[in-house]
Design a protein around this motif. Structure first.
Motif, mmCIF file in Angstrom:
data_model
loop_
_atom_site.group_PDB
_atom_site.id
_atom_site.type_symbol
_atom_site.label_atom_id
_atom_site.label_comp_id
_atom_site.label_asym_id
_atom_site.label_seq_id
_atom_site.Cartn_x
_atom_site.Cartn_y
_atom_site.Cartn_z
ATOM 1 N N PRO A 95 0.703 -1.214 0.104
ATOM 2 C CA PRO A 95 0.011 0.143 0.049
ATOM 3 C C PRO A 95 0.756 1.206 0.028
ATOM 4 N N ILE A 96 0.332 2.433 -0.522
ATOM 5 C CA ILE A 96 1.000 3.654 -0.625
ATOM 6 C C ILE A 96 0.957 4.103 0.591
ATOM 7 N N ALA A 97 2.443 4.293 1.224
ATOM 8 C CA ALA A 97 2.927 4.573 2.682
ATOM 9 C C ALA A 97 1.881 6.000 2.765
ATOM 10 N N PRO A 98 1.527 6.359 4.174
ATOM 11 C CA PRO A 98 1.342 7.692 4.356
ATOM 12 C C PRO A 98 2.383 8.626 4.226
ATOM 13 N N VAL A 99 2.193 9.798 3.643
ATOM 14 C CA VAL A 99 2.867 10.685 3.093
ATOM 15 C C VAL A 99 3.345 11.970 4.254
ATOM 16 N N ARG A 100 4.594 12.271 4.572
ATOM 17 C CA ARG A 100 5.116 12.995 5.399
ATOM 18 C C ARG A 100 4.753 14.518 5.069
ATOM 19 N N VAL A 101 4.633 15.420 6.154
ATOM 20 C CA VAL A 101 4.355 16.848 5.556
ATOM 21 C C VAL A 101 5.921 17.363 5.491
ATOM 22 N N VAL A 102 6.052 18.184 4.317
ATOM 23 C CA VAL A 102 7.508 18.882 4.313
ATOM 24 C C VAL A 102 7.253 20.373 4.526
ATOM 25 N N VAL A 103 8.382 20.860 4.936
ATOM 26 C CA VAL A 103 8.306 22.392 5.423
ATOM 27 C C VAL A 103 9.187 23.334 4.665
ATOM 28 N N TYR A 104 8.758 24.160 3.920
ATOM 29 C CA TYR A 104 9.627 24.944 3.029
ATOM 30 C C TYR A 104 9.762 26.391 3.851
ATOM 31 N N ARG A 105 11.088 26.631 4.124
ATOM 32 C CA ARG A 105 11.341 28.053 4.552
ATOM 33 C C ARG A 105 11.604 29.021 3.256
ATOM 34 N N CYS A 106 10.927 30.043 3.182
ATOM 35 C CA CYS A 106 10.962 30.793 1.817
ATOM 36 C C CYS A 106 12.165 31.475 1.685
ATOM 37 N N SER A 107 12.872 31.509 0.449
ATOM 38 C CA SER A 107 14.195 32.222 0.400
ATOM 39 C C SER A 107 13.789 33.608 0.147
ATOM 40 N N LYS A 108 12.401 34.112 -0.162
ATOM 41 C CA LYS A 108 12.397 35.557 -0.265
ATOM 42 C C LYS A 108 11.775 36.084 1.148
ATOM 43 N N CYS A 109 10.845 35.400 1.570
ATOM 44 C CA CYS A 109 10.297 36.446 2.780
ATOM 45 C C CYS A 109 10.522 35.706 3.995
ATOM 46 N N GLY A 110 11.133 34.262 4.120
ATOM 47 C CA GLY A 110 11.617 33.626 5.421
ATOM 48 C C GLY A 110 10.729 32.900 5.906
ATOM 49 N N GLN A 111 9.299 32.798 5.583
ATOM 50 C CA GLN A 111 8.123 32.409 6.287
ATOM 51 C C GLN A 111 8.158 30.985 6.016
ATOM 52 N N GLU A 112 7.594 30.145 6.757
ATOM 53 C CA GLU A 112 7.338 28.777 6.523
ATOM 54 C C GLU A 112 6.255 28.384 5.798
ATOM 55 N N THR A 113 6.089 27.315 5.089
ATOM 56 C CA THR A 113 4.721 26.607 4.332
ATOM 57 C C THR A 113 5.012 25.191 4.449
ATOM 58 N N GLN A 114 3.774 24.709 5.083
ATOM 59 C CA GLN A 114 3.964 23.250 5.073
ATOM 60 C C GLN A 114 2.816 22.593 4.060
ATOM 61 N N GLU A 115 3.345 21.593 3.544
ATOM 62 C CA GLU A 115 2.461 20.842 2.357
ATOM 63 C C GLU A 115 2.848 19.425 2.656
ATOM 64 N N PRO A 116 1.835 18.585 2.176
ATOM 65 C CA PRO A 116 1.884 17.127 2.010
ATOM 66 C C PRO A 116 3.229 16.712 1.163
ATOM 67 N N GLY A 117 4.066 15.902 1.473
ATOM 68 C CA GLY A 117 5.181 15.511 0.657
ATOM 69 C C GLY A 117 5.041 15.293 -0.767
ATOM 70 N N ASP A 118 3.770 14.808 -1.100
ATOM 71 C CA ASP A 118 3.415 14.451 -2.482
ATOM 72 C C ASP A 118 3.037 15.263 -3.475
ATOM 73 N N VAL A 119 3.116 16.324 -2.856
ATOM 74 C CA VAL A 119 2.563 17.823 -3.711
ATOM 75 C C VAL A 119 3.772 18.437 -4.309
ATOM 76 N N ALA A 120 3.750 18.287 -5.619
ATOM 77 C CA ALA A 120 4.911 18.663 -6.631
ATOM 78 C C ALA A 120 5.161 20.194 -6.894
ATOM 79 N N PHE A 121 4.179 20.859 -6.491
ATOM 80 C CA PHE A 121 4.259 22.358 -6.973
ATOM 81 C C PHE A 121 3.387 23.062 -5.724
ATOM 82 N N PHE A 122 3.819 24.011 -5.296
ATOM 83 C CA PHE A 122 3.240 24.842 -4.375
ATOM 84 C C PHE A 122 3.805 26.315 -4.407
ATOM 85 N N GLU A 123 3.138 27.325 -3.610
ATOM 86 C CA GLU A 123 3.421 28.583 -3.489
ATOM 87 C C GLU A 123 3.664 29.024 -1.987
#
Ligand SMILES: [Zn+2]
Ligand SMILES: [Zn+2]
Length: 358
Positions: A58-86
């Motif tokens: 079975p497809i394993a549950p996907v971890r949340v990934v955390v992106y720290r923005c290179s422009k504004c420094g804020q953090e964004t959390q997204e499911p790890g299987d999302v290939a594009f986000f803002e």
């Protein structure tokens, strides 16, 4: 640490999106356009054997990934299987190349979007019928916000089949019989009989690119309505095409979708067997199929999806992002129904008056 990728505009450093009209990357700020260099690699079909077993896990549950923005420094959390986000704060575009690696099979090819959002909205307006809604209604619905461009994973399957069929073929023949009817008169009647003959045979059939959607949120029957995708346009997968679009890894795996592909193939084989067997009709059809050379590939196809609320009911439509074909549920126009009812009433009254006068 998750490796994210950013594609700032070489001119002004702002965000680049893949633009369906320009078929290139376009800067949202300065409007500069940059072509994506096409890969010269060949997209290969893979043998299904070992992968089918691997995919029963079975497809394993996907971890949340955390992106720290290179422009504004804020953090964004997204499911790890999302290939594009803002970036949630400043809208900076981010690609997550590891998204597809959360599954055991990665995409081989992609058809980039060809239908822009405006084009999709125009096609919807034309489909729903001119004059159905006035512009005010459409604006109130704010469809533009609800219409989303998705890059959806699909599976394509190739397969050689050898098919042995057997059954009874029926030929109709008619007999003229005389009998007396209820009032004692002699009448002739045609009575149909069937002459049954046992027949058998075999045929080969090759299936090329049987397409099955790999995403549960896209209903299979709805997507069938907007086929075909012109698969000659598939290019080697490159995640730059995803910039600005929703993109997520598959949630219907190879073994599940291959079962569906088999059902599609078996349906076509049965139809061909029937056409070979039946003269006028048939019964007791048996088909035995040997499958060989089963190969597959995963490709990413463009789909416009929209759900909207109109007078308390939810409606959905879907547009092929390559060809613009559309399918969905339409709200019924109250004024059109009223007009139809009035026309029917007028006809009934007219017929009634005519019959009385005659
Ligand atoms: Zn720019
Ligand atoms: Zn930011």
């Amino acid at each position: 640490m998750q490796a994210f990728q950013e594609y700032p505009c070489p001119n002004c450093g702002s965000e680049l999106n893949y633009d369906a009209e320009k078929r290139s990357l376009k800067c949202l700020h300065c409007g500069a356009v940059f072509a994506i260099r096409p890969s010269t690699e060949v997209i290969e079909e893979k043998n299904i054997g070992i992968f089918k077993d691997a995919e029963t896990i079975p497809i394993a549950p996907v971890r949340v990934v955390v992106y720290r923005c290179s422009k504004c420094g804020q953090e964004t959390q997204e499911p790890g299987d999302v290939a594009f986000f803002e970036c949630r704060s400043c809208g900076n575009n981010v690609l997550n190349p590891a998204a597809y690696a959360t599954r055991s099979i990665s995409p081989a090819g992609i058809i980039p979007f060809k239908i822009s959002k405006q084009d999709a909205l125009d096609r919807f307006t034309q489909w729903i019928g001119k004059g159905f809604w006035n512009d005010g209604d459409l604006k109130k619905l704010s469809l533009a916000d609800k219409l989303e461009g998705h890059y959806v994973p699909f599976w394509t399957f190739d397969c050689q089949t050898e098919n042995h069929w057997a059954g009874y073929s029926g030929r109709y023949y008619y007999e003229t019989v005389r009998r007396r009817n209820a009032s004692g008169q002699e009448v002739t009647e045609q009575v149909r009989h069937t002459d049954w003959t046992w027949r058998s045979g075999s045929f080969e059939r090759f299936f090329d690119d049987v397409l099955v959607c790999g995403n549960k949120s896209v209903p299979q029957d709805r997507i069938n309505d907007v086929y075909p995708y012109l698969l000659n346009d598939v290019v080697v997968f490159d995640d730059e095409y995803l910039l600005g679009w929703n993109a997520r890894a598959y949630d219907k795996d190879l073994s599940e979708t291959y079962r569906l592909a088999r059902t599609i193939m078996d349906g076509k084989i049965e139809a061909e067997a029937i056409s070979r067997l039946a003269e006028d009709t048939y019964r007791d059809l048996q088909v035995q199929t040997d499958y060989s050379g089963e190969t597959f590939k995963q490709i990413i196809l463009p789909v416009w999806l929209c759900r909207y609320l109109f007078k308390g009911k939810t409606y959905q439509f879907i547009i092929n992002g390559q060809t613009g074909a559309i399918s969905g549920t339409k709200p019924l126009s109250v004024s059109k129904i009223a007009t139809a009812v009035i026309i029917v009433l007028v006809i009934i009254i007219a017929v009634y008056l005519f019959s009385k006068s005659g």
